[in-house]
Design a protein around this motif. Sequence first.
Motif, PDB file in Angstrom:
ATOM      1  N   ASP A 128       0.859  -1.181   0.000  1.00 37.67           N
ATOM      2  CA  ASP A 128       0.000   0.000   0.000  1.00 37.67           C
ATOM      3  C   ASP A 128       0.897   1.234   0.000  1.00 37.67           C
ATOM      4  O   ASP A 128       1.541   1.555   0.995  1.00 37.67           O
ATOM      5  N   ARG A 129       0.938   1.912  -1.127  1.00 42.50           N
ATOM      6  CA  ARG A 129       1.875   3.031  -1.295  1.00 42.50           C
ATOM      7  C   ARG A 129       1.664   4.149  -0.280  1.00 42.50           C
ATOM      8  O   ARG A 129       2.622   4.766   0.180  1.00 42.50           O
ATOM      9  N   GLN A 130       0.432   4.406   0.102  1.00 42.60           N
ATOM     10  CA  GLN A 130       0.162   5.470   1.068  1.00 42.60           C
ATOM     11  C   GLN A 130       0.641   5.074   2.464  1.00 42.60           C
ATOM     12  O   GLN A 130       1.235   5.887   3.180  1.00 42.60           O
ATOM     13  N   ILE A 131       0.385   3.829   2.857  1.00 44.02           N
ATOM     14  CA  ILE A 131       0.850   3.351   4.161  1.00 44.02           C
ATOM     15  C   ILE A 131       2.379   3.350   4.192  1.00 44.02           C
ATOM     16  O   ILE A 131       2.994   3.772   5.175  1.00 44.02           O
ATOM     17  N   PHE A 132       2.997   2.899   3.107  1.00 44.78           N
ATOM     18  CA  PHE A 132       4.453   2.866   3.040  1.00 44.78           C
ATOM     19  C   PHE A 132       5.041   4.280   3.148  1.00 44.78           C
ATOM     20  O   PHE A 132       5.985   4.517   3.891  1.00 44.78           O
ATOM     21  N   LYS A 133       4.450   5.213   2.427  1.00 44.44           N
ATOM     22  CA  LYS A 133       4.918   6.600   2.453  1.00 44.44           C
ATOM     23  C   LYS A 133       4.807   7.178   3.865  1.00 44.44           C
ATOM     24  O   LYS A 133       5.743   7.812   4.363  1.00 44.44           O
ATOM     25  N   ALA A 134       3.683   6.937   4.529  1.00 45.47           N
ATOM     26  CA  ALA A 134       3.487   7.433   5.900  1.00 45.47           C
ATOM     27  C   ALA A 134       4.501   6.805   6.850  1.00 45.47           C
ATOM     28  O   ALA A 134       5.055   7.490   7.728  1.00 45.47           O
ATOM     29  N   MET A 135       4.766   5.514   6.680  1.00 46.27           N
ATOM     30  CA  MET A 135       5.731   4.831   7.534  1.00 46.27           C
ATOM     31  C   MET A 135       7.132   5.425   7.349  1.00 46.27           C
ATOM     32  O   MET A 135       7.851   5.657   8.317  1.00 46.27           O
ATOM     33  N   MET A 136       7.525   5.679   6.106  1.00 49.84           N
ATOM     34  CA  MET A 136       8.839   6.263   5.849  1.00 49.84           C
ATOM     35  C   MET A 136       8.950   7.657   6.471  1.00 49.84           C
ATOM     36  O   MET A 136       9.978   8.002   7.064  1.00 49.84           O
ATOM     37  N   LYS A 137       7.889   8.433   6.362  1.00 51.02           N
ATOM     38  CA  LYS A 137       7.901   9.775   6.965  1.00 51.02           C
ATOM     39  C   LYS A 137       8.009   9.679   8.484  1.00 51.02           C
ATOM     40  O   LYS A 137       8.720  10.465   9.106  1.00 51.02           O
ATOM     41  N   ASP A 138       7.309   8.711   9.095  1.00 46.15           N
ATOM     42  CA  ASP A 138       7.396   8.503  10.544  1.00 46.15           C
ATOM     43  C   ASP A 138       8.813   8.144  10.971  1.00 46.15           C
ATOM     44  O   ASP A 138       9.228   8.447  12.082  1.00 46.15           O
ATOM     45  N   LEU A 139       9.540   7.486  10.074  1.00 43.27           N
ATOM     46  CA  LEU A 139      10.926   7.095  10.359  1.00 43.27           C
ATOM     47  C   LEU A 139      11.931   8.161   9.941  1.00 43.27           C
ATOM     48  O   LEU A 139      13.136   7.946  10.004  1.00 43.27           O
ATOM     49  N   ASN A 140      11.420   9.309   9.485  1.00 39.66           N
ATOM     50  CA  ASN A 140      12.264  10.404   8.999  1.00 39.66           C
ATOM     51  C   ASN A 140      13.146   9.982   7.826  1.00 39.66           C
ATOM     52  O   ASN A 140      14.278  10.438   7.695  1.00 39.66           O
ATOM     53  N   GLU A 141      12.617   9.092   7.007  1.00 37.24           N
ATOM     54  CA  GLU A 141      13.322   8.666   5.801  1.00 37.24           C
ATOM     55  C   GLU A 141      12.796   9.470   4.616  1.00 37.24           C
ATOM     56  O   GLU A 141      11.597   9.748   4.540  1.00 37.24           O
ATOM     57  N   PRO A 142      13.683   9.864   3.708  1.00 34.07           N
ATOM     58  CA  PRO A 142      13.215  10.652   2.559  1.00 34.07           C
ATOM     59  C   PRO A 142      12.318   9.824   1.637  1.00 34.07           C
ATOM     60  O   PRO A 142      12.558   8.632   1.434  1.00 34.07           O
ATOM     61  N   VAL A 143      11.301  10.471   1.138  1.00 33.52           N
ATOM     62  CA  VAL A 143      10.361   9.844   0.218  1.00 33.52           C
ATOM     63  C   VAL A 143      10.103  10.834  -0.910  1.00 33.52           C
ATOM     64  O   VAL A 143       9.900  12.029  -0.663  1.00 33.52           O
ATOM     65  N   ALA A 144      10.133  10.330  -2.123  1.00 30.54           N
ATOM     66  CA  ALA A 144       9.843  11.209  -3.259  1.00 30.54           C
ATOM     67  C   ALA A 144       8.418  11.713  -3.159  1.00 30.54           C
ATOM     68  O   ALA A 144       7.513  10.997  -2.717  1.00 30.54           O
ATOM     69  N   GLU A 145       8.226  12.975  -3.563  1.00 29.60           N
ATOM     70  CA  GLU A 145       6.870  13.506  -3.588  1.00 29.60           C
ATOM     71  C   GLU A 145       6.051  12.676  -4.563  1.00 29.60           C
ATOM     72  O   GLU A 145       6.535  12.287  -5.625  1.00 29.60           O
ATOM     73  N   SER A 146       4.820  12.399  -4.176  1.00 32.55           N
ATOM     74  CA  SER A 146       3.967  11.586  -5.042  1.00 32.55           C
ATOM     75  C   SER A 146       2.511  11.907  -4.781  1.00 32.55           C
ATOM     76  O   SER A 146       2.166  12.524  -3.770  1.00 32.55           O
ATOM     77  N   LEU A 147       1.701  11.472  -5.706  1.00 28.93           N
ATOM     78  CA  LEU A 147       0.260  11.675  -5.588  1.00 28.93           C
ATOM     79  C   LEU A 147      -0.445  10.542  -6.319  1.00 28.93           C
ATOM     80  O   LEU A 147      -0.056  10.190  -7.434  1.00 28.93           O
ATOM     81  N   SER A 148      -1.441   9.980  -5.677  1.00 27.78           N
ATOM     82  CA  SER A 148      -2.314   9.018  -6.350  1.00 27.78           C
ATOM     83  C   SER A 148      -3.563   9.775  -6.764  1.00 27.78           C
ATOM     84  O   SER A 148      -4.190  10.428  -5.934  1.00 27.78           O
ATOM     85  N   THR A 149      -3.888   9.667  -8.028  1.00 29.11           N
ATOM     86  CA  THR A 149      -5.042  10.402  -8.525  1.00 29.11           C
ATOM     87  C   THR A 149      -5.679   9.668  -9.695  1.00 29.11           C
ATOM     88  O   THR A 149      -5.031   8.846 -10.340  1.00 29.11           O
ATOM     89  N   SER A 150      -6.923   9.979  -9.956  1.00 32.87           N
ATOM     90  CA  SER A 150      -7.579   9.455 -11.157  1.00 32.87           C
ATOM     91  C   SER A 150      -8.014  10.605 -12.048  1.00 32.87           C
ATOM     92  O   SER A 150      -8.776  10.426 -12.984  1.00 32.87           O
ATOM     93  N   SER A 151      -7.470  11.792 -11.764  1.00 33.48           N
ATOM     94  CA  SER A 151      -7.828  12.989 -12.514  1.00 33.48           C
ATOM     95  C   SER A 151      -6.599  13.584 -13.202  1.00 33.48           C
ATOM     96  O   SER A 151      -5.572  13.837 -12.555  1.00 33.48           O
ATOM     97  N   VAL A 152      -6.692  13.816 -14.497  1.00 31.34           N
ATOM     98  CA  VAL A 152      -5.592  14.440 -15.243  1.00 31.34           C
ATOM     99  C   VAL A 152      -5.312  15.824 -14.688  1.00 31.34           C
ATOM    100  O   VAL A 152      -4.157  16.219 -14.501  1.00 31.34           O
ATOM    101  N   GLU A 153      -6.357  16.572 -14.401  1.00 29.21           N
ATOM    102  CA  GLU A 153      -6.187  17.936 -13.896  1.00 29.21           C
ATOM    103  C   GLU A 153      -5.419  17.950 -12.577  1.00 29.21           C
ATOM    104  O   GLU A 153      -4.519  18.767 -12.376  1.00 29.21           O
ATOM    105  N   GLU A 154      -5.767  17.044 -11.676  1.00 32.37           N
ATOM    106  CA  GLU A 154      -5.085  16.965 -10.390  1.00 32.37           C
ATOM    107  C   GLU A 154      -3.615  16.558 -10.589  1.00 32.37           C
ATOM    108  O   GLU A 154      -2.720  17.088  -9.921  1.00 32.37           O
ATOM    109  N   ALA A 155      -3.365  15.660 -11.528  1.00 33.97           N
ATOM    110  CA  ALA A 155      -1.994  15.239 -11.812  1.00 33.97           C
ATOM    111  C   ALA A 155      -1.168  16.400 -12.367  1.00 33.97           C
ATOM    112  O   ALA A 155      -0.014  16.610 -11.972  1.00 33.97           O
TER     113      ALA A 155
END
Length: 183
Positions: A128-155
């Motif tokens: 689960d990419r969102q859970i993984f990203k949150a876990m890395m942030k909790d560990l103060n590990e760098p994570v590339a900026e990312s976004l999950s979306t289904s909208s071209v405009e939001e992307a």
Amino acid sequence: MPKKHDIKKVLVIGSGPIVIGQAAEFDYAGTQACLALKEEGVEVILVNNNPATIMTDENIADKVYLEPLTCESITKIIEKERPDGILPTLGGQTGLNMAVLLDEAGVLAKYDVTLLGTPLETIQKGEDRQIFKAMMKDLNEPVAESLSTSSVEEAVDFANQAGYSVIVRPAYTLGGAGGGYCR
């Protein structure tokens, strides 16, 4: 890791892709795992949907099932073979997802099959990419900026904010299939 003496038969979920040349690392790792298990006296049952892999050679596992890697087909194999353990971590994302589905469907508990290798909770955190990203942030590990979306405009808004180049890809793909760079 201490040897589990109650494990006499293991179901290994093989690599998933049916395109020759893909997932060679899973095929190699799966082949080595099957051979190591057999060396320890464990009966090895292999399920793989790719007949063009080394691990499906008749000398690698005791029994080989060439079946679709679905919860339904793997459940039928478990019903028939009654393995003590299942090793899903050698089939890439497909194998990992099958372990989660089999657990959620109650198959592992019903047939008293022990999940070997990576614990289920760890698989879920990694998949689960969102859970993984949150876990890395909790560990103060760098994570590339990312976004999950289904909208071209939001992307596009995200790319303008984060800065180009960005990688655009469908969710849960391996090897970048279907994705690409956007400058």
